[in-house]
Write an enzyme that holds these catalytic residues in place. Structure first.
Site, PDB file in Angstrom:
ATOM      1  N   SER A  62       3.881 -13.398  10.156  1.00 23.59           N
ATOM      2  CA  SER A  62       3.415 -12.158   9.534  1.00 23.59           C
ATOM      3  C   SER A  62       3.332 -12.230   8.020  1.00 23.59           C
ATOM      4  CB  SER A  62       4.316 -10.985   9.944  1.00 23.59           C
ATOM      5  OG  SER A  62       5.667 -11.247   9.599  1.00 23.59           O
ATOM      6  N   ASP A 349       8.072  -3.246   3.322  1.00 27.19           N
ATOM      7  CA  ASP A 349       8.809  -2.684   4.451  1.00 27.19           C
ATOM      8  C   ASP A 349      10.174  -3.358   4.493  1.00 27.19           C
ATOM      9  OD1 ASP A 349       8.371  -5.190   5.604  1.00 27.19           O
ATOM     10  OD2 ASP A 349       6.762  -4.490   6.909  1.00 27.19           O
ATOM     11  N   HIS A 352       8.939  -7.518   4.706  1.00 27.84           N
ATOM     12  CA  HIS A 352       7.850  -8.185   3.996  1.00 27.84           C
ATOM     13  C   HIS A 352       7.755  -7.705   2.542  1.00 27.84           C
ATOM     14  CE1 HIS A 352       6.734  -7.966   8.313  1.00 27.84           C
ATOM     15  NE2 HIS A 352       6.445  -9.236   8.113  1.00 27.84           N
TER      16      HIS A 352
END
Length: 414
Positions: A62, A349, A352
């Site tokens: 991600s 978040d 990340h």
């Protein structure tokens, strides 16, 4: 008359000395500034073809997924607000940040294109395929078990996508052009964080099978196998980005503490140390002629932001702009409001970083490491100096100092 002549000589000598001092000072200044100028030089070279970078390809999780998971039945998605609020047009593309992610930044800094698109689910044009795409999938890892709970595309699955890409490009432009794009491309692989944070330290199965050093050894072996397969499939220049300090992510910190979780960080450090040795070995063995491998250290570059936030214009280190628990990332924050002052935050978040943090780290990575992947040896007698592309910083420094020394000698005999 004699005094005036002497004064004239003294003035001339003084001016010559000042000019020499100025040139020497400029030489040192230019050498010191060169690492900062290198990305710009690379971008210009890429545009003229001198650096022979045809495309940028990215594999991973991600950290670099720009939307390959958008149509998957998975919790690891980011194609909804508040993700993308600072992306061009305010669009939530599937990137796990408020804006661009490292793949975009690598492609942009290298002068290839501004955005690096996902291979899956996007309306790719031929120009997109010719200049590079991303195969990364949020939730993936080197351990095949890691991608299962997240229903992510495994590392092996990403290699299969790359094979599919090669066949598609071959059908469009022919085998010779396809092979050129593949061989002249630069590749980045960014995995390992999920293997530790969301697998080993979260799911008990691997902890029953391995102690931590043994699991890291297993991960390193898996990562090397992935890199070798990618190399055998035609990737010659591979940048291997290590595991970041995951223990400092808001969701991974010790409960009730502002301190980074030490065990996770130690595991990341151990992995990075061992993979560095393996990358050095691969470079020495050169099983595929003309290949270059580079370990790229994201760990200490991101940790520097975390330990010295004020130096980089950050105010919040331990909290994420969208929250700080394990339920403050991906699908769990769909349509939730974000903080109003994202530029104060290192983390977007709970897992990340923000676009601002990514941008600072990517600039550091390029300054420190790119020359080992994309630069060619300098012909120190080439008329192309100083536009020639060189092997390392020492090559640049020596060539520049040689050139400035020639100027000083010319000045001395003028």
């Amino acid at each position: 008359m004699i005094n005036e002549s002497r004064e004239s000589v003294v003035q001339s000598a003084t001016m010559a000395s000042l000019r020499r001092g100025l040139l020497a000072g400029l030489a040192l200044l230019f050498v010191n500034l060169l690492p900062l100028l290198l990305p710009c030089a690379q971008g210009a070279a890429a545009g003229t073809g001198k650096s022979k970078i045809s495309a940028v390809f990215v594999f991973g999780d991600s950290i670099v997924d720009p939307g390959n998971n958008n149509n998957r039945l998975t919790e690891a998605r980011a194609d909804f607000p508040p993700y993308g609020e600072d992306f061009p047009g305010g669009v939530a593309t599937g990137r796990f940040s408020n804006g661009k992610v490292p793949g975009d930044m690598f492609a942009s800094r290298l002068g290839i294109k501004e955005l690096l698109p996902p291979y899956i689910g996007s309306d790719l044009q031929l120009s997109d395929l010719l200049t590079g795409v991303v195969f990364a999938s949020g939730g993936s890892g080197y351990d095949p078990l890691t991608s299962i709970p997240a229903t992510a595309i495994s590392s092996t699955g990403q290699l299969e996508l790359f094979l599919d890409y090669k066949e598609k490009l071959k059908a469009l432009v022919g085998e010779e052009e396809m092979e050129r794009v593949i061989s002249e491309g630069i590749y980045f692989t960014v995995m390992g964080a999920n293997d530790l944070a969301n697998n080993y330290f979260t799911i008990p199965l691997r902890r029953h099978q391995y102690d931590l050093p043994s699991y890291v050894e297993f991960l390193v072996s898996s990562a090397v196998n992935f890199t070798m397969k990618l190399n055998e499939m035609g990737a010659k220049r591979i940048g291997f980005i290590g595991i970041p300090p995951i223990g400092c992510c808001p969701s991974q910190r010790e409960i009730g503490s502002r301190e980074c979780e030490p065990m996770r960080n130690q595991a990341a450090q151990l992995f990075n140390s061992e993979i560095t040795k393996e990358i050095n070995r691969l470079n020495a063995e050169q099983s595929v002629p003309g290949s270059k491998f580079a370990y790229i250290d994201i760990y200490y570059n991101l940790l520097d932001l975390i330990q010295q936030p004020g130096l980089y214009g950050f105010k919040e280190v331990t909290e994420g702009c969208c929250g700080s628990t394990v339920l403050n990332a991906a699908i769990f924050i769909k349509n939730h409001p974000a903080c109003p002052n994202v530029y104060d935050y290192i983390f977007w978040d709970s897992f990340h970083p923000t676009e601002k943090a990514y941008s600072i780290v990517v600039d550091k990575l390029i300054q420190q490491n790119m020359q080992y992947l994309i630069l060619e040896p300098l012909d120190r007698h080439s008329s192309a100096w100083p536009h020639a592309i060189v092997e390392d910083k020492k090559g640049w420094s020596n060539a520049l100092l040689d050139r400035w020394w020639q100027l000083l000698l010319q000045e001395k005999h003028a």
